[in-house]
Design a protein around this motif. Structure first.
Motif, PDB file in Angstrom:
ATOM      1  N   ALA A  45       4.605  -3.242 -11.895  1.00  0.00           N
ATOM      2  CA  ALA A  45       3.325  -3.074 -11.199  1.00  0.00           C
ATOM      3  C   ALA A  45       3.215  -1.722 -10.500  1.00  0.00           C
ATOM      4  CB  ALA A  45       3.157  -4.200 -10.175  1.00  0.00           C
ATOM      5  N   ARG A  46       4.179  -0.858 -10.704  1.00  0.00           N
ATOM      6  CA  ARG A  46       4.113   0.457 -10.045  1.00  0.00           C
ATOM      7  C   ARG A  46       3.936   1.542 -11.098  1.00  0.00           C
ATOM      8  NH1 ARG A  46       4.396   0.210  -4.288  1.00  0.00           N
ATOM      9  NH2 ARG A  46       4.839   2.419  -4.423  1.00  0.00           N
ATOM     10  N   ARG A  47       3.121   2.526 -10.773  1.00  0.00           N
ATOM     11  CA  ARG A  47       2.925   3.689 -11.642  1.00  0.00           C
ATOM     12  C   ARG A  47       2.918   4.925 -10.752  1.00  0.00           C
ATOM     13  NH1 ARG A  47       2.708  -0.192 -14.536  1.00  0.00           N
ATOM     14  NH2 ARG A  47       1.197  -0.776 -16.127  1.00  0.00           N
ATOM     15  N   VAL A  48       3.169   6.069 -11.375  1.00  0.00           N
ATOM     16  CA  VAL A  48       2.964   7.331 -10.671  1.00  0.00           C
ATOM     17  C   VAL A  48       1.852   8.071 -11.399  1.00  0.00           C
ATOM     18  CG1 VAL A  48       3.971   9.601 -10.198  1.00  0.00           C
ATOM     19  CG2 VAL A  48       5.244   7.544  -9.623  1.00  0.00           C
ATOM     20  N   ASP A  49       0.842   8.445 -10.641  1.00  0.00           N
ATOM     21  CA  ASP A  49      -0.294   9.159 -11.218  1.00  0.00           C
ATOM     22  C   ASP A  49       0.188  10.526 -11.724  1.00  0.00           C
ATOM     23  OD1 ASP A  49      -3.669   9.270 -10.528  1.00  0.00           O
ATOM     24  OD2 ASP A  49      -2.587  11.024 -11.293  1.00  0.00           O
ATOM     25  N   VAL A  85      12.833   0.030  -1.383  1.00  0.00           N
ATOM     26  CA  VAL A  85      13.541   1.165  -2.008  1.00  0.00           C
ATOM     27  C   VAL A  85      12.925   2.515  -1.653  1.00  0.00           C
ATOM     28  CG1 VAL A  85      14.341  -0.208  -3.982  1.00  0.00           C
ATOM     29  CG2 VAL A  85      12.208   1.090  -4.172  1.00  0.00           C
ATOM     30  N   CYS A  86      11.691   2.523  -1.197  1.00  0.00           N
ATOM     31  CA  CYS A  86      11.018   3.806  -0.959  1.00  0.00           C
ATOM     32  C   CYS A  86      11.755   4.608   0.123  1.00  0.00           C
ATOM     33  CB  CYS A  86       9.573   3.568  -0.538  1.00  0.00           C
ATOM     34  SG  CYS A  86       8.740   5.110  -0.134  1.00  0.00           S
ATOM     35  N   PRO A  87      12.281   5.779  -0.218  1.00  0.00           N
ATOM     36  CA  PRO A  87      13.078   6.519   0.767  1.00  0.00           C
ATOM     37  C   PRO A  87      12.217   7.172   1.847  1.00  0.00           C
ATOM     38  CG  PRO A  87      12.915   7.770  -1.289  1.00  0.00           C
ATOM     39  CD  PRO A  87      12.211   6.472  -1.520  1.00  0.00           C
ATOM     40  N   ASN A  88      10.908   7.290   1.588  1.00  0.00           N
ATOM     41  CA  ASN A  88      10.042   8.011   2.538  1.00  0.00           C
ATOM     42  C   ASN A  88       9.174   7.092   3.380  1.00  0.00           C
ATOM     43  OD1 ASN A  88      11.093  10.242   1.314  1.00  0.00           O
ATOM     44  ND2 ASN A  88       9.375  10.482  -0.104  1.00  0.00           N
ATOM     45  N   LYS A  89       9.369   5.810   3.227  1.00  0.00           N
ATOM     46  CA  LYS A  89       8.513   4.823   3.908  1.00  0.00           C
ATOM     47  C   LYS A  89       7.044   5.043   3.556  1.00  0.00           C
ATOM     48  CE  LYS A  89      11.512   3.514   7.717  1.00  0.00           C
ATOM     49  NZ  LYS A  89      12.690   3.934   7.013  1.00  0.00           N
ATOM     50  N   ALA A  90       6.825   5.533   2.346  1.00  0.00           N
ATOM     51  CA  ALA A  90       5.444   5.734   1.897  1.00  0.00           C
ATOM     52  C   ALA A  90       4.815   4.402   1.504  1.00  0.00           C
ATOM     53  CB  ALA A  90       5.421   6.682   0.698  1.00  0.00           C
ATOM     54  N   THR A  91       5.657   3.478   1.026  1.00  0.00           N
ATOM     55  CA  THR A  91       5.145   2.160   0.647  1.00  0.00           C
ATOM     56  C   THR A  91       5.377   1.188   1.790  1.00  0.00           C
ATOM     57  OG1 THR A  91       5.535   2.486  -1.696  1.00  0.00           O
ATOM     58  CG2 THR A  91       5.453   0.224  -0.944  1.00  0.00           C
ATOM     59  N   GLN A  92       4.358   0.470   2.125  1.00  0.00           N
ATOM     60  CA  GLN A  92       4.488  -0.557   3.162  1.00  0.00           C
ATOM     61  C   GLN A  92       3.974  -1.865   2.594  1.00  0.00           C
ATOM     62  OE1 GLN A  92       5.207  -0.098   6.758  1.00  0.00           O
ATOM     63  NE2 GLN A  92       4.249   1.840   7.283  1.00  0.00           N
ATOM     64  N   LEU A 135       2.913  10.591   2.313  1.00  0.00           N
ATOM     65  CA  LEU A 135       4.373  10.486   2.433  1.00  0.00           C
ATOM     66  C   LEU A 135       5.067  10.370   1.081  1.00  0.00           C
ATOM     67  CD1 LEU A 135       4.688   7.996   5.451  1.00  0.00           C
ATOM     68  CD2 LEU A 135       4.821  10.483   5.477  1.00  0.00           C
ATOM     69  N   CYS A 136       4.297  10.052   0.039  1.00  0.00           N
ATOM     70  CA  CYS A 136       4.911   9.795  -1.269  1.00  0.00           C
ATOM     71  C   CYS A 136       5.334  11.113  -1.930  1.00  0.00           C
ATOM     72  CB  CYS A 136       3.918   9.058  -2.163  1.00  0.00           C
ATOM     73  SG  CYS A 136       4.537   8.840  -3.830  1.00  0.00           S
ATOM     74  N   SER A 137       6.592  11.140  -2.415  1.00  0.00           N
ATOM     75  CA  SER A 137       7.088  12.348  -3.077  1.00  0.00           C
ATOM     76  C   SER A 137       7.066  12.205  -4.594  1.00  0.00           C
ATOM     77  CB  SER A 137       8.518  12.620  -2.612  1.00  0.00           C
ATOM     78  OG  SER A 137       9.332  11.526  -3.014  1.00  0.00           O
ATOM     79  N   GLY A 138       6.624  11.060  -5.069  1.00  0.00           N
ATOM     80  CA  GLY A 138       6.570  10.853  -6.522  1.00  0.00           C
ATOM     81  C   GLY A 138       7.945  10.690  -7.144  1.00  0.00           C
ATOM     82  N   CYS A 139       8.909  10.185  -6.362  1.00  0.00           N
ATOM     83  CA  CYS A 139      10.286  10.083  -6.871  1.00  0.00           C
ATOM     84  C   CYS A 139      10.460   8.982  -7.916  1.00  0.00           C
ATOM     85  CB  CYS A 139      11.246   9.845  -5.710  1.00  0.00           C
ATOM     86  SG  CYS A 139      11.051   8.208  -4.964  1.00  0.00           S
ATOM     87  N   GLU A 140       9.518   8.082  -8.008  1.00  0.00           N
ATOM     88  CA  GLU A 140       9.504   7.000  -9.005  1.00  0.00           C
ATOM     89  C   GLU A 140      10.562   5.917  -8.782  1.00  0.00           C
ATOM     90  OE1 GLU A 140       9.185   8.105 -13.064  1.00  0.00           O
ATOM     91  OE2 GLU A 140       7.566   9.539 -12.704  1.00  0.00           O
ATOM     92  N   LEU A 141      11.227   5.953  -7.633  1.00  0.00           N
ATOM     93  CA  LEU A 141      12.206   4.881  -7.376  1.00  0.00           C
ATOM     94  C   LEU A 141      11.518   3.519  -7.391  1.00  0.00           C
ATOM     95  CD1 LEU A 141      14.512   6.279  -4.543  1.00  0.00           C
ATOM     96  CD2 LEU A 141      15.123   5.705  -6.890  1.00  0.00           C
ATOM     97  N   CYS A 142      10.313   3.475  -6.837  1.00  0.00           N
ATOM     98  CA  CYS A 142       9.600   2.194  -6.787  1.00  0.00           C
ATOM     99  C   CYS A 142       9.199   1.755  -8.199  1.00  0.00           C
ATOM    100  CB  CYS A 142       8.376   2.296  -5.889  1.00  0.00           C
ATOM    101  SG  CYS A 142       7.258   3.618  -6.357  1.00  0.00           S
ATOM    102  N   VAL A 174       0.851  -1.193   0.000  1.00  0.00           N
ATOM    103  CA  VAL A 174       0.000   0.000   0.000  1.00  0.00           C
ATOM    104  C   VAL A 174       0.887   1.243   0.000  1.00  0.00           C
ATOM    105  CG1 VAL A 174      -1.983  -1.051   1.162  1.00  0.00           C
ATOM    106  CG2 VAL A 174      -0.109  -0.117   2.510  1.00  0.00           C
ATOM    107  N   VAL A 175       0.306   2.347  -0.472  1.00  0.00           N
ATOM    108  CA  VAL A 175       1.064   3.599  -0.542  1.00  0.00           C
ATOM    109  C   VAL A 175       0.360   4.648   0.322  1.00  0.00           C
ATOM    110  CG1 VAL A 175       1.935   5.409  -2.068  1.00  0.00           C
ATOM    111  CG2 VAL A 175       1.754   3.053  -2.902  1.00  0.00           C
ATOM    112  N   ASN A 176       1.108   5.250   1.189  1.00  0.00           N
ATOM    113  CA  ASN A 176       0.588   6.379   1.955  1.00  0.00           C
ATOM    114  C   ASN A 176       0.855   7.635   1.125  1.00  0.00           C
ATOM    115  OD1 ASN A 176       0.107   8.497   3.665  1.00  0.00           O
ATOM    116  ND2 ASN A 176       1.003   7.491   5.460  1.00  0.00           N
ATOM    117  N   ARG A 212       1.589  10.961  -7.296  1.00  0.00           N
ATOM    118  CA  ARG A 212       1.707   9.996  -6.203  1.00  0.00           C
ATOM    119  C   ARG A 212       1.751   8.589  -6.812  1.00  0.00           C
ATOM    120  NH1 ARG A 212       2.823  14.011  -4.302  1.00  0.00           N
ATOM    121  NH2 ARG A 212       1.831  15.165  -2.617  1.00  0.00           N
ATOM    122  N   ALA A 213       2.497   7.702  -6.140  1.00  0.00           N
ATOM    123  CA  ALA A 213       2.632   6.341  -6.679  1.00  0.00           C
ATOM    124  C   ALA A 213       1.394   5.507  -6.356  1.00  0.00           C
ATOM    125  CB  ALA A 213       3.856   5.669  -6.073  1.00  0.00           C
ATOM    126  N   TYR A 214       1.112   4.540  -7.210  1.00  0.00           N
ATOM    127  CA  TYR A 214       0.081   3.553  -6.891  1.00  0.00           C
ATOM    128  C   TYR A 214       0.503   2.186  -7.437  1.00  0.00           C
ATOM    129  CZ  TYR A 214      -1.735   4.107 -11.700  1.00  0.00           C
ATOM    130  OH  TYR A 214      -1.874   4.143 -13.052  1.00  0.00           O
TER     131      TYR A 214
END
Ligand code: SF4
Ligand code: SF4
Ligand code: SF4
Length: 718
Positions: free
Chosen positions: A668-672, A694-701, A653-660, A648-650, A677-679
């Motif tokens: 399976a990852r996209r940025v809207d 890889v998520c630097p912001n702990k936005a993905t759990q 916290l997501c900065s849209g950096c696209e690392l994921c 899941v993505v918070n 924001r990633a989804y």
């Protein structure tokens, strides 16, 4: 001490199990002929037997356990009479040709030891197959209603109250001091209740957990017992009934991952088990309720509907049988065969062990497959890649001209068969009169075998510790079948079979007896002292073997030497990789559980049957194919409309950096583009967790591996 005549550990991995038992101190195996048992005045039982050297011996024991095998149930004849079906002279039900589960009376399906004595895996598969056959006659029933979705209660607003339930089964009792483990678990922080539950695999055991969760107001549950895979369904059912989130439950594998690692070391097992419980309790204490911070990814609407079709890979006996069964149930099937024709190894088998011609059956089967409604044939085609998730798989197929096409399927059956085993021993490949059993069978069928004086057969050629480690299970029966066919065609010919153990199990024992009665000579050899095959100066074949009973060397001049080379796995590795499943140490597909889930592969919705899983006889292949088809059909009916969320993505916290996006191996990852924001594209996500790492912001759990919970589990271990 185990007294035996032949060790018939012919099941998959059973030889290895026997080797482990044999290596144990104080466990003795004694090959012998038993004569009688007498009770001594002391009450001891004295066993009289003749050992391998022909010496008469006597040994006293406190207890005698008899391996009496199976007979037909007492009520079999009454039942058969009531149902109007025939029994064989042995008292078991008669079956129809090429339909091993069909009773003599149409409409009656047989299953389990009632049909023929058999082991657990065959019984389990046969039950599924029999249920499938019965369904075919009844027409396809409506799918059972899915269990109603239950919104789990919130849990991180109240203090943790963890319940620990330990499976009190004999396996664990033997390996672990469960009382002391329970006492120690009681002292773990936030553990509110500890209980030993008699055998969690028994009916009704989980009702007790439901009761305890409600009575003790538990909001987290740890179960210590079998593997998490074994208890997954029951754990989910218990969670649903108590409105606990699955995230608030944890299964600790005290059997394979604890007890089995510490044989005979109860203290070591106890320390290890307590550590595992501490980690589980620690994780549950800190598991966050992600619903507060994230949107369920399914809300994105990217989920494909489940596909009610099955992909069957392999067009031999197993694949055709499974595909036809599914088509008869009205389930669309894609049958993929890499050769340009159907039939596989069955094209080389000419007769069944009971002497029936195979060709007419094969031709009829191929005709029915080609004509089956809803069955799409892909000949000369290979599976390249499989994506998606259980119930929503899609596979890329490459056809004979290199053309590629995707097919959607909810489940898959691997039926890629195997090939005849080979060996470099016994002059194989160096003398034209050294054949394999299949080659002999072909020559007998085609009439190209010159009238022989003596035919020598060597069992286990290249098997059981030679080029291949395992027993192919069917080649003793195959040898006896061919020996009888030789005797039928050339009554004056002599046949000698050199064997380690004759594994003509079940009703095939009758063929073994028949072969003996017809004068086939059986000569046993020790595994470490196999027969030697040489070419004499006159070009004839000479077979030399040491008879361990007589202690003498036997020399025969043979016109033909026939090797029982069994079966070898095909080149399964690319397919296993494409499907994301594993092979066993011998190169066959690895089932989830050899006894309880013998046709399930590790990835849900993917099943295996036939020689792809391990060598077996033709009727066993058919039953297994029916079983796999029934499992696949049942699975399709249970595919949830919305699969479990894995990551899941918070968005806060997501900065849209696209690392994921770059890291995800499954795309399976996209940025809207609007919100930046990633989804997660749920239908492609495999739950590998790379994006969370890889998520630097702990936005993905990753659900089940939330950061706080993982750290708490590590704390528990330290
Ligand atoms: S000949 Fe085949 S079935 Fe018989 S014991 Fe050897 S490997 Fe097993
Ligand atoms: S990295 Fe793994 S867990 Fe994350 S979205 Fe991709 S497949 Fe799913
Ligand atoms: S890595 Fe994390 S922060 Fe970057 S886009 Fe993905 S979820 Fe957002």
């Amino acid at each position: 001490t185990v007294f035996f005549m032949d060790i018939r550990t012919f099941g998959k991995e059973f030889d290895r199990y026997f080797a482990r038992a044999e290596a144990r101190a104080r466990l003795h195996f004694r090959r012998c002929m038993l004569s009688t048992v007498k009770e001594a005045p002391s009450g001891d039982l004295t066993l009289f037997y003749t050992d391998e050297g022909g010496r008469h011996r006597a040994e006293a024991f406190d207890l005698l356990v008899l391996a009496v095998g199976f007979g037909p149930p007492e009520e079999a004849s009454e039942l058969a009479q009531a149902l109007g079906m025939d029994l064989t002279p042995l008292g078991f039900p008669a079956t129809q040709p090429f339909a091993p589960l069909a009773a003599s009376r149409p409409g009656i399906v047989l299953s389990g030891a009632f049909r023929e004595p058999k082991d657990i895996p065959e019984t389990v598969v046969e039950a599924a197959a029999a249920a499938g056959m019965a369904v075919r006659w009844l027409g396809r029933p409506e799918p059972a209603p899915e269990p109603a979705e239950v919104e789990p209660r919130p849990w991180d607003e109240e203090p943790p109250r963890v319940g620990v339930f330990l499976c009190d089964c004999p396996d664990l009792q033997e390996a672990l001091p469960l009382d002391r483990l329970a006492e120690a678990a009681q002292g773990l922080r936030d553990v509110a209740w500890v209980e030993k539950v008699p055998a969690l695999c028994q009916d009704g055991a989980w009702d007790r957990l439901v009761q305890a969760v409600e009575q003790r107001k538990l909001n987290r549950v740890v179960v210590g017992g079998c593997s998490p895979r074994e208890v997954a369904d029951d754990l989910a059912g218990m969670a649903r009934r108590t409105r606990l989130a699955l995230a608030c439950t944890e299964a600790v594998n005290l059997r394979e991952q604890v007890a089995w690692l510490h044989p005979g070391d109860g203290e070591g097992a106890l320390a290890h088990a307590l550590e595992a419980l501490r980690m589980a309790v620690g994780r549950l204490r800190r598991v966050p309720d992600l619903r507060r911070t994230t949107q369920p990814t399914a809300a994105r609407g990217d989920l494909a509907a489940p596909t009610a079709a099955v992909l069957v890979v392999g067009g031999g006996l197993a694949g055709m049988t499974a595909a036809l069964a599914l088509a008869e149930w009205g389930i669309p099937v894609h049958l993929v065969e890499q050769e340009p024709v159907l039939g596989g190894l069955l094209r080389r088998i000419r007769r069944t062990p009971d002497g029936r011609e195979v060709r007419p059956f094969l031709e009829d089967l191929v005709r029915r497959v080609e004509a089956a409604e809803g069955l799409t044939l892909h000949l000369g085609t290979r599976l390249v890649r499989t994506e998606g998730e259980p119930g929503r798989y899609r596979s890329l197929l490459r056809g004979p001209g290199g053309e590629e096409a995707w097919v959607d399927h909810g489940a898959a059956i691997v039926a890629t068969g195997g090939r005849e085993g080979e060996t470099s021993r016994y002059l194989r490949g160096r003398h034209p009169r050294v054949l394999t059993q299949l080659e002999l069978e072909e020559r007998l069928a085609e009439g190209t075998l010159e009238r022989p004086g003596l035919v020598a057969m060597v069992q286990c050629a290249g098997q059981r510790g030679q080029e291949r480690a395992y027993c192919s299970r069917f080649c003793c029966t195959e040898a006896v079948k061919n020996a009888l066919a030789l005797k039928e065609r050339f009554p004056e010919a002599q046949v000698a079979i050199f064997y380690q153990e004759m594994r003509t199990y079940g009703f095939h024992e009758l063929l073994y007896r028949q072969a003996r009665e017809q004068g086939v000579l059986f000569v046993r050899y020790e595994p470490g002292d196999p027969p030697e095959v040489r070419e004499g100066e006159d070009g004839r074949l000479q077979v030399t073997a040491r008879d361990p009973v007589l202690g003498e060397v036997l020399r025969l001049e043979a016109d033909w030497v026939v090797l029982s080379t069994g079966a070898a796995p095909g080149d399964h590795a690319p397919l296993a990789e494409a499907l994301g499943v594993s092979l066993d140490g011998n190169g066959f597909f690895q089932e989830v559980h050899p006894k309880m889930r013998p046709v399930d592969l590790a990835r849900p919705g993917i099943y295996v049957c036939g020689l792809a899983q391990g060598p077996r006889l033709m009727d066993e292949v058919m039953v297994q194919a029916w079983g796999a088809a029934a499992r696949a059909a049942a699975f399709l009916r249970r595919v949830p409309k919305v699969p479990a969320t894995r990551v899941v993505v918070n968005e806060k916290l997501c900065s849209g950096c696209e690392l994921c996006v770059r890291a995800c191996p499954y795309d399976a990852r996209r940025v809207d583009l609007e919100t930046r924001r990633a989804y997660v594209v749920q239908s492609l996500c495999q739950g590998c967790g790379v994006c969370a790492v890889v998520c630097p912001n702990k936005a993905t759990q990753q659900v089940g591996y939330e950061h706080a919970a993982v750290l708490a589990a590590i704390d528990g271990a330290l």
